[in-house]
Design an enzyme around this catalytic site. Structure first.
Site, PDB file in Angstrom:
ATOM      1  CG  ASP A   8     155.819  57.887  38.342  1.00  0.00           C
ATOM      2  OD1 ASP A   8     156.077  58.681  37.215  1.00  0.00           O
ATOM      3  OD2 ASP A   8     154.150  57.914  37.932  1.00  0.00           O
ATOM      4  CG  ASP A  10     155.292  63.442  35.259  1.00  0.00           C
ATOM      5  OD1 ASP A  10     155.377  64.407  35.351  1.00  0.00           O
ATOM      6  OD2 ASP A  10     156.519  63.433  33.636  1.00  0.00           O
TER       7      ASP A  10
HETATM    8 MG   LIG Z   1     153.091  58.849  35.696  1.00  0.00          MG
END
Ligand SMILES: [Mg+2]
Length: 145
Positions: A8, A10
């Site tokens: 991922d 963020d």
């Molecule tokens: Mg995230």
């Protein structure tokens, strides 16, 4: 065949939370949706150890960056691509997947700070016990390669 890992962006590769705090600290009132501002996503700092961890993961796994867009902000799609080029190099943009529905992707592991129960592989929830930081993630994951 190498196992496949999705990473991922963020709060996993890049520090979304710190940027929101920085923007709000410069404002008398909390800013709604600071992630909608121009330059928000491209200016995020890497999470501690994240870039080094990405390099290491690539030596042992088939690695993709899998990020859900802030879909009401069309700039987000471009800025995430810019971030990957700036911090990980243009060749890594080939492995950038921007997709709101992470459960559609087939793979062995998903390293993410958010829950995706629909992901059919194993989720490693970074930022929570026992995966508080990138070191803890690598300590767990590398022996499973
Ligand atoms: Mg995230």
């Amino acid at each position: 065949m190498k196992k496949r890992v999705y990473v991922d962006m963020d709060n996993t590769l890049c520090d979304f939370r710190a940027k929101v705090a920085e923007i709000n600290s410069n404002s008398p009132v909390p800013i709604p949706y600071p992630q909608s501002r121009y330059g928000f996503f491209s200016s995020l700092e890497p999470m501690p150890g994240a870039l080094e961890a990405y390099d290491l993961l690539e030596k042992h796994f088939e690695v993709y960056i899998l990020t859900a867009p802030s879909y009401k902000n069309p700039l987000c799609y471009t800025e995430k691509r810019v971030w990957v080029e700036n911090h990980l190099g243009i060749e890594r943009t080939i492995n950038l997947i921007i997709c709101k529905r992470k459960g559609l992707l087939m793979g062995d592991f998903l390293i993410d700070d958010y829950d995706y129960p629909e992901f059919e592989g194993e989720q490693i929830k970074i930022g929570t016990t026992p995966f508080l930081d990138w070191k803890a993630v690598l300590d767990y994951l590398l022996p499973l390669a």
